[in-house]
Design a protein around this motif. Structure first.
Motif, PDB file in Angstrom:
ATOM      1  N   GLY A 173       0.787  -1.224   0.000  1.00 33.34           N
ATOM      2  CA  GLY A 173       0.000   0.000   0.000  1.00 33.34           C
ATOM      3  C   GLY A 173       0.821   1.277   0.000  1.00 33.34           C
ATOM      4  O   GLY A 173       0.357   2.318   0.489  1.00 33.34           O
ATOM      5  N   ASP A 174       2.044   1.225  -0.529  1.00 35.31           N
ATOM      6  CA  ASP A 174       2.890   2.426  -0.530  1.00 35.31           C
ATOM      7  C   ASP A 174       2.304   3.534  -1.392  1.00 35.31           C
ATOM      8  O   ASP A 174       2.518   4.719  -1.116  1.00 35.31           O
ATOM      9  CB  ASP A 174       4.293   2.069  -1.054  1.00 35.31           C
ATOM     10  N   SER A 175       1.571   3.164  -2.436  1.00 34.61           N
ATOM     11  CA  SER A 175       1.037   4.181  -3.348  1.00 34.61           C
ATOM     12  C   SER A 175      -0.168   4.903  -2.757  1.00 34.61           C
ATOM     13  O   SER A 175      -0.570   5.948  -3.262  1.00 34.61           O
ATOM     14  CB  SER A 175       0.653   3.544  -4.686  1.00 34.61           C
ATOM     15  N   VAL A 176      -0.777   4.344  -1.700  1.00 28.79           N
ATOM     16  CA  VAL A 176      -1.957   4.979  -1.075  1.00 28.79           C
ATOM     17  C   VAL A 176      -1.616   5.343   0.373  1.00 28.79           C
ATOM     18  O   VAL A 176      -2.340   5.024   1.305  1.00 28.79           O
ATOM     19  CB  VAL A 176      -3.196   4.061  -1.145  1.00 28.79           C
ATOM     20  N   LYS A 177      -0.441   5.996   0.519  1.00 27.37           N
ATOM     21  CA  LYS A 177       0.020   6.537   1.807  1.00 27.37           C
ATOM     22  C   LYS A 177       0.147   5.460   2.880  1.00 27.37           C
ATOM     23  O   LYS A 177      -0.160   5.681   4.056  1.00 27.37           O
ATOM     24  CB  LYS A 177      -0.913   7.659   2.291  1.00 27.37           C
ATOM     25  N   GLY A 178       0.570   4.248   2.467  1.00 29.54           N
ATOM     26  CA  GLY A 178       0.819   3.181   3.434  1.00 29.54           C
ATOM     27  C   GLY A 178      -0.425   2.560   4.016  1.00 29.54           C
ATOM     28  O   GLY A 178      -0.355   1.868   5.046  1.00 29.54           O
ATOM     29  N   ASN A 179      -1.588   2.770   3.385  1.00 28.85           N
ATOM     30  CA  ASN A 179      -2.816   2.111   3.834  1.00 28.85           C
ATOM     31  C   ASN A 179      -2.846   0.661   3.351  1.00 28.85           C
ATOM     32  O   ASN A 179      -2.281   0.321   2.309  1.00 28.85           O
ATOM     33  CB  ASN A 179      -4.051   2.841   3.295  1.00 28.85           C
ATOM     34  N   LEU A 180      -3.530  -0.177   4.129  1.00 30.41           N
ATOM     35  CA  LEU A 180      -3.807  -1.545   3.686  1.00 30.41           C
ATOM     36  C   LEU A 180      -4.710  -1.463   2.463  1.00 30.41           C
ATOM     37  O   LEU A 180      -5.756  -0.815   2.497  1.00 30.41           O
ATOM     38  CB  LEU A 180      -4.492  -2.328   4.819  1.00 30.41           C
ATOM     39  N   VAL A 181      -4.270  -2.099   1.370  1.00 30.67           N
ATOM     40  CA  VAL A 181      -4.982  -1.931   0.094  1.00 30.67           C
ATOM     41  C   VAL A 181      -6.448  -2.318   0.223  1.00 30.67           C
ATOM     42  O   VAL A 181      -7.339  -1.595  -0.226  1.00 30.67           O
ATOM     43  CB  VAL A 181      -4.294  -2.757  -1.010  1.00 30.67           C
ATOM     44  N   ILE A 182      -6.714  -3.468   0.876  1.00 29.48           N
ATOM     45  CA  ILE A 182      -8.105  -3.901   1.018  1.00 29.48           C
ATOM     46  C   ILE A 182      -8.867  -2.944   1.931  1.00 29.48           C
ATOM     47  O   ILE A 182     -10.089  -2.795   1.837  1.00 29.48           O
ATOM     48  CB  ILE A 182      -8.155  -5.354   1.551  1.00 29.48           C
ATOM     49  N   GLY A 183      -8.125  -2.245   2.820  1.00 30.59           N
ATOM     50  CA  GLY A 183      -8.758  -1.271   3.705  1.00 30.59           C
ATOM     51  C   GLY A 183      -9.262  -0.043   2.974  1.00 30.59           C
ATOM     52  O   GLY A 183     -10.251   0.579   3.388  1.00 30.59           O
ATOM     53  N   THR A 184      -8.577   0.299   1.873  1.00 26.62           N
ATOM     54  CA  THR A 184      -9.028   1.481   1.115  1.00 26.62           C
ATOM     55  C   THR A 184     -10.407   1.274   0.515  1.00 26.62           C
ATOM     56  O   THR A 184     -11.105   2.238   0.196  1.00 26.62           O
ATOM     57  CB  THR A 184      -8.029   1.780  -0.014  1.00 26.62           C
ATOM     58  N   LEU A 185     -10.783   0.006   0.338  1.00 25.40           N
ATOM     59  CA  LEU A 185     -12.081  -0.290  -0.272  1.00 25.40           C
ATOM     60  C   LEU A 185     -13.199  -0.333   0.757  1.00 25.40           C
ATOM     61  O   LEU A 185     -14.379  -0.214   0.412  1.00 25.40           O
ATOM     62  CB  LEU A 185     -11.985  -1.636  -1.003  1.00 25.40           C
ATOM     63  N   SER A 186     -12.852  -0.502   2.024  1.00 25.37           N
ATOM     64  CA  SER A 186     -13.878  -0.786   3.039  1.00 25.37           C
ATOM     65  C   SER A 186     -14.628   0.472   3.451  1.00 25.37           C
ATOM     66  O   SER A 186     -14.186   1.602   3.230  1.00 25.37           O
ATOM     67  CB  SER A 186     -13.222  -1.421   4.264  1.00 25.37           C
ATOM     68  N   TRP A 187     -15.761   0.223   4.060  1.00 26.71           N
ATOM     69  CA  TRP A 187     -16.595   1.303   4.590  1.00 26.71           C
ATOM     70  C   TRP A 187     -16.997   0.914   6.018  1.00 26.71           C
ATOM     71  O   TRP A 187     -17.278  -0.252   6.290  1.00 26.71           O
ATOM     72  CB  TRP A 187     -17.854   1.469   3.711  1.00 26.71           C
ATOM     73  N   PRO A 188     -16.972   1.814   6.961  1.00 30.04           N
ATOM     74  CA  PRO A 188     -16.836   3.273   6.833  1.00 30.04           C
ATOM     75  C   PRO A 188     -15.397   3.768   6.877  1.00 30.04           C
ATOM     76  O   PRO A 188     -15.140   4.916   6.545  1.00 30.04           O
ATOM     77  CB  PRO A 188     -17.599   3.765   8.052  1.00 30.04           C
ATOM     78  N   SER A 189     -14.435   2.924   7.310  1.00 27.41           N
ATOM     79  CA  SER A 189     -13.069   3.413   7.461  1.00 27.41           C
ATOM     80  C   SER A 189     -12.103   2.278   7.200  1.00 27.41           C
ATOM     81  O   SER A 189     -12.402   1.112   7.481  1.00 27.41           O
ATOM     82  CB  SER A 189     -12.861   3.943   8.889  1.00 27.41           C
ATOM     83  N   PRO A 190     -10.897   2.573   6.672  1.00 25.93           N
ATOM     84  CA  PRO A 190      -9.883   1.528   6.496  1.00 25.93           C
ATOM     85  C   PRO A 190      -9.487   0.862   7.807  1.00 25.93           C
ATOM     86  O   PRO A 190      -9.038  -0.282   7.815  1.00 25.93           O
ATOM     87  CB  PRO A 190      -8.694   2.288   5.898  1.00 25.93           C
ATOM     88  N   TRP A 191      -9.685   1.564   8.911  1.00 26.02           N
ATOM     89  CA  TRP A 191      -9.281   1.005  10.203  1.00 26.02           C
ATOM     90  C   TRP A 191     -10.132  -0.201  10.601  1.00 26.02           C
ATOM     91  O   TRP A 191      -9.706  -1.031  11.405  1.00 26.02           O
ATOM     92  CB  TRP A 191      -9.344   2.080  11.300  1.00 26.02           C
TER      93      TRP A 191
END
Length: 1140
Positions: free
Chosen positions: A505-523
């Motif tokens: 996930g380096d291209s999305v500021k170190g977020n977990l890639v699958i987390g970027t898709l989730s709702w309501p939050s990547p956390w």
């Protein structure tokens, strides 16, 4: 009969009344009538109503042991009664069926630890606690645990990267291949798990009990290593989530240069992984019960995370999340050290450089020297999550593999290539950290479909394991397969390819890639996946030591026995220590992508042998192979086995070879420990050596109950031309064996071998010819002996070779024993029975064997009736199952009858018998026949009198056949006139109701019950017998009347026989045995006269040889009126089991 009536003597005070309650009814006739009757004179029995709906039997407390061969309590029970008098001498070793079912009611399927599950437990006395009955159903006991074990670290950390690298189509191929493998394995596992009651033990238990200790030990250790390395993988996943996505600043090793980042990450994983492993091992050691309690919490986080993914996918359709990805040309940049995807920007009308400029140029000034590629291409920001409707699925349809260090580039994006690319590895591009190819991805993905054994591991806690394991496991696999397939498609349809191929996930500021898709939050995904990996790691560290402890306690691998020890509560300690040590090896490897293929190998090896076990059991068609799960086939098992083997070599051929080498070494070690290695020369030498080795191995120990099948010794009689008298006996053998197991056909010739050699050879040829005609596969042997008795004795003792010896003797009933001039005809038969009993061999006696069906017959309908009177090993249950495997008997239904005595609860007996048959996986109708303690009829006394008088006379006189028949006729005439004799006036006695018709039919009616005398056939031809006219039964009411009339006990007994003085001299044991034969014959004929075959317990011969002829009479009366009968006598050991 769920209500019981208890006899309570009246005559004492009410305070003593409860103490005098007895569960045994007063014997009204037979021996009871001649016993001490002082209590009868003092107390009038009354019937007190007592409801005990859940108990039956002889009033003894229930047996604490759940094993069907434990008869310790039975030995101290004196048998009282006359309905089963034929079986009373062997009641200690062959208990009544009601007693057996009583014990089975306490059956528990919890694991026995170090002991084999069919060995008797030591009696723990009153300290033994009652076992809590398992109550977990399919959903909580199998479905959710499987779901928790299958879904995990690969789904959250690697599935997006697999989809981006392999493309949607090839990712679907990987998912379908792996899920098909586990589904086929689950089908095979369901068949094994439902083939009897599976104590807790999982795949190791199933394989070791199906394929033996060698395969079981090898595969058990492979499964143990797989589970241990799975623990390593989960811990590495936990640390990766912690250091990469939650607290990146917690890293101990920090790379100063970009090329050192990979090594620094691995060192951090090793340090933190070791600490995490130590902490988890401590938690497992101190409080394993808390791990089990937290399992549902961990599962809840997984389910919430998956729901968050689906919610996020739906949201992208109309409002995609904002996760911009910065591209330089078509190259993806690591978005860590800059905030704007611009080379320069206007600030107060002044062009200034951005942080991105500083990463590619040697200074912040516009005239600074910059990287060639940076100069030639523009920086572009694209959406990392374009959404469902964006059409990005077209770009992600196919794979994009590459070597380690290759840049992640976006397809169809304009780019100007630079001449010098030597500095690219030092610049903030997103690159492949490992070389990618299809087979590698298969090995990395496969651990995400493991965990299908979670349900079978908990079989001891399930309410109905045979139903829950197949349904729960297959549903869990179907659910997770649906989740994986939809995730592959949805990830490819929603996320840009460059983000998918960005593993960390380096291209999305170190977020977990699958987390970027989730709702309501990547956390939601980050926290959920963290707890999921923690929980899975704890479960692996809990399960693996227990598995190793089970293997160690089985004692099949001697050097592992030290790991069988544990704490006082049974939890493993040394096994946990070894597990932590092996787990540390995976931690030192540090790369999740390198550890995943290792555990894939071990799991695939385990699944391969599960499929092999099912295929072998199906093809061998062993009698114990009767799974309740019917939707399996050996071809599916072979397909699953082939798929497992293919996936092993697809994933990593060198890991596959290492795993197979480890399993092979363990197999050979278990097989040859303590034994010399034997080699032969040439093919024939190897064949002979293999046969010798197999025979020696067979002789080392008696066969296990599951492997028991009737190995037949068929005793044939030959006629004067050396032809087989009863070829249908060979037909029955073929139908019973179906080409499996050992068959030895033997016959005996009288004389010496020197004079009878030619006849012996001819007899063997005739027997072989008859065997060929009847399609009986086996060996034949004709023995020459000085007399038949010794010859049959020698065959019973010495037939067979080594461990390949017979365990069952089959012979025909001597139908002409009464008409034979030679008394040895029936004496040899009885001695054969005694010798098979002494040799602990089972015995089958076929009556009217010439009326049995041939191999060409097809019995279209009808029943095979089993009359289970006493339990002598379960052969009665096994024989109908074996017969129904043959096409002659295939369409016959199986019915089981058992006899309930007066103090038995027949309703509960039927329920328990149905449950017993359910555990045995036998389909049969069940009926409990009630035989109350009825009075001994006058006919029984007369029948016994005739039998004893004839027996006595034949012993004292050597008569010719004609003289013997005339003597028997005179005895019969005297018996008939005795029945019609008028009783003296005023003498108390039973009522006599006789017809006044004075014709010849009346005489014949009196003799209708005496069909076994030599003169009966001639009498019966004159005219049809009239209705029965003699009812001379000594009833309870008559006893009360006589007792009230004369209170003297001795006078009361004497009055019983006033009418028939000759009855007083009768042997009361013979009277009771005749009573049993008559009463049992009545109920059998009533229920089973139209059956295709009747199987019946064979009573043992008397211990006193003086009553041998009486014994033959008893059997004749018992079998009267039945066509095809197979008398069965067990060999003194259990031959059928409810266990897998």
């Amino acid at each position: 009969m769920s209500e019981r009536f208890v006899v309570v003597p009246v005559g004492q005070g009410d305070g003593e009344r409860s103490d005098r309650v007895s569960n045994d009814l007063v014997p009204w006739s037979g021996e009871g009538a001649g016993g001490d009757s002082s209590e009868l004179a003092d107390a009038v029995p009354i019937l007190e109503y007592n409801r005990e709906p859940n108990k039956y039997g002889d009033g003894n407390p229930k047996e604490s042991s759940p094993f069907i061969n434990n008869t310790d309590n039975d030995k101290c029970n004196s048998y009282d009664g006359k309905n089963m008098a034929l079986f009373e001498e062997e009641m200690d070793s062959n208990p009544m069926v009601s007693s057996l079912l009583n014990k089975l009611a306490n059956y528990t399927n919890l694991t026995q630890g170090a002991q084999e599950h069919e060995e008797a437990d030591e009696d723990e006395g009153p300290k033994k606690k009652a076992v809590k009955s398992p109550q977990m159903g399919t959903f909580m006991g199998v479905y959710l645990p499987c779901l928790q074990n299958i879904l995990g670290v690969i789904l959250f950390l690697r599935l997006t990267w697999i989809v981006g690298t392999a493309g949607i189509m090839e990712s679907l191929a990987i998912v379908v291949m792996c899920c098909s493998c586990t589904m086929l394995t689950a089908i095979s596992m369901s068949a094994i798990a439902t083939n009897g009651v599976v104590p807790a033990g999982g795949s190791y238990y199933m394989i070791s009990r199906s394929l033996g200790p060698e395969f079981g030990g090898a595969v058990g250790l492979c499964f143990y290593l797989g589970t241990t390395f799975a623990g390593s993988m989960y811990i590495l996943g936990t640390i990766e989530i912690l250091l990469t996505y939650i607290v990146p600043k917690a890293a101990i090793f920090v790379a100063e240069k970009k090329e050192d980042e990979g090594e620094a990450l691995l060192n951090n994983m090793r340090v933190y992984g070791t600490c995490c492993l130590a902490l988890m091992a401590l938690v497992v050691f101190v409080g394993v019960k808390y791990v089990n309690k937290l399992a549902l919490v961990f599962l809840a986080t997984v389910i919430l995370s998956i729901l968050a993914i689906y919610a996020g996918v739906i949201k992208t359709a109309f409002e995609p999340p904002d996760f911009p990805v910065c591209l330089l040309g078509n190259r993806t940049l690591q978005n860590h050290n800059f905030d704007k995807c611009l080379k320069t920007e206007e600030v107060d009308n002044v062009t200034v450089t951005t942080k991105l400029w500083g990463l590619f140029c040697d200074g912040p000034f516009l005239n600074a020297t910059c990287n060639e590629y940076f100069t030639l291409n523009n920086a572009t920001a694209v959406q990392g999550i374009p959404g469902l409707t964006s059409g990005v699925i077209r770009d992600n349809m196919w794979g994009d593999y590459g070597p380690a260090g290759i840049l992640v580039e976006k397809k169809r994006q304009p780019s100007v290539e630079a001449v010098d690319t030597s500095q690219d590895i030092y610049l903030p591009y997103v690159v492949n950290d490992i070389t990618t190819f299809f087979t590698l991805l298969v090995g990395i993905y496969f651990p995400s479909v493991t965990g299908i054994m979670a349900g079978s591991n908990r079989s001891g806690d399930l309410r109905d394991a045979q139903k829950s394991i197949p349904v729960g496991t297959i549903l869990a696999i179907a659910t997770t397969t649906f989740i994986y397939i939809t995730c592959v498609v949805l990830f490819g349809a929603c996320i840009d390819g460059v983000v998918l191929r960005d593993k960390f996930g380096d291209s999305v500021k170190g977020n977990l890639v699958i987390g970027t898709l989730s709702w309501p939050s990547p956390w939601v995904i980050v926290i959920g996946s963290f707890f999921s990996c923690c929980g899975a790691g704890l479960q692996s560290l809990t399960g693996a030591p227990r598995l190793l402890q089970a293997i160690a306690r089985d004692g099949i691998v001697p050097f592992l026995q030290v790991f069988g020890h544990g704490k006082a509560n049974g939890e493993p300690t040394w096994a946990l220590l070894l597990t932590a040590g092996i787990c540390e090896i995976g931690i030192i490897i540090a790369s999740l992508d390198a550890v995943a293929p290792i555990l894939s190998m071990f799991f695939l090896m385990c699944y391969l042998f599960v499929n092999l076990a099912c295929a072998v059991q199906t093809l061998l068609r062993t009698p114990n192979w009767r799974p309740r799960f019917k939707y399996y086939h050996w071809t599916l098992s072979f397909l699953g086995m082939s798929l497992c083997l293919s996936l092993m070599f697809i994933s990593s051929w060198y890991y596959a070879l290492v795993a197979m080498l480890i399993a092979g070494c363990i197999y050979k070690y278990i097989e040859y420990r303590g034994a010399e290695k034997e080699w032969g020369d040439g093919i024939r030498g190897l064949s002979l050596n293999a046969a010798r080795y197999a025979l020696i191995r067979l002789e080392e120990a008696p066969p296990h109950t599951k492997n028991w099948r009737p190995q037949l010794l068929v005793l044939l009689n030959l006629d004067s031309d050396m032809g087989v008298k009863h070829p249908r006996l060979l037909s029955l053998t073929t139908q019973l064996k179906a080409g499996k197991g050992l068959t030895i056909v033997g016959s005996v010739l009288e004389g010496t071998y020197l004079t009878k050699e030619a006849e012996s050879k001819k007899a063997e040829q005739n027997i072989k010819s008859a065997m060929s005609t009847e399609r009986t596969k086996g060996f034949c042997h004709a023995v020459v002996s000085s007399n038949l008795r010794d010859g049959f004795s020698h065959l019973i003792q010495s037939a067979g070779l080594g461990g390949m010896k017979h365990n069952t003797v089959l012979l025909a009933w001597p139908g002409t024993w009464k008409q034979s001039n030679d008394p040895h005809s029936w004496k040899n038969f009885i001695e054969t029975i005694r010798e098979t009993t002494a040799a602990h061999q089972a015995l089958l006696v076929a009556k009217n064997v010439d009326s049995f069906p041939t191999n060409q017959d097809r019995l279209g309908e009808g029943t095979i009736d089993v009359w289970w009177v006493v339990h002598d090993g379960g052969l009665l249950m096994l024989l109908p199952f074996l017969l129904r495997q043959h096409k002659v008997w295939r369409k016959c239904r199986m019915r089981i009858f058992t006899v309930a005595q007066m103090d038995d609860n027949s309703i509960q007996m039927k329920k328990d018998l149905q449950m017993f048959l359910y555990h045995l996986r036998l389909d049969a109708e069940v009926e409990v026949v009630e035989m109350h303690d009825s009075d001994i009829s006058a006919f029984t006394y007369e029948k016994t009198l005739v039998m004893e008088q004839r027996s006595q006379m034949l012993k004292q006189m050597q008569l010719s056949r004609n003289e013997r028949e005339r003597e028997i006729q005179s005895i019969t005439d005297e018996s008939r006139s005795s029945i019609r004799r008028k009783k003296p006036g005023g003498a108390p006695g039973p009522s006599c109701q006789a017809s006044e018709i004075e014709d010849s039919q009346e005489d014949e009616a009196q003799l209708i019950h005496d069909r076994n005398t030599a003169s009966h056939a001639a009498l019966n031809d004159k005219a049809d017998a009239g209705p029965e006219r003699v009812h001379m039964t000594w009833t309870k009411e008559k006893l009360f009347t006589e007792r009230n009339r004369n209170r003297d006990p001795s006078m009361a007994v004497r009055d019983l026989f006033n009418m028939k003085p000759e009855w007083e001299s009768l042997n009361q044991s013979n009277v009771r045995r005749m009573h049993t034969a008559i009463k049992l014959n009545e109920v059998v004929v009533n229920k089973s006269q139209g059956a295709q075959l009747v199987l019946l317990n064979m009573p043992g011969p008397p211990k006193n040889r003086g009553g041998d002829e009486n014994y033959m009479e008893f059997l004749e009366v018992l079998l009267e009126g039945l066509n095809r009968v197979l008398l069965v006598r067990g060999g003194g050991r259990e031959v059928i089991t409810i266990y897998s």
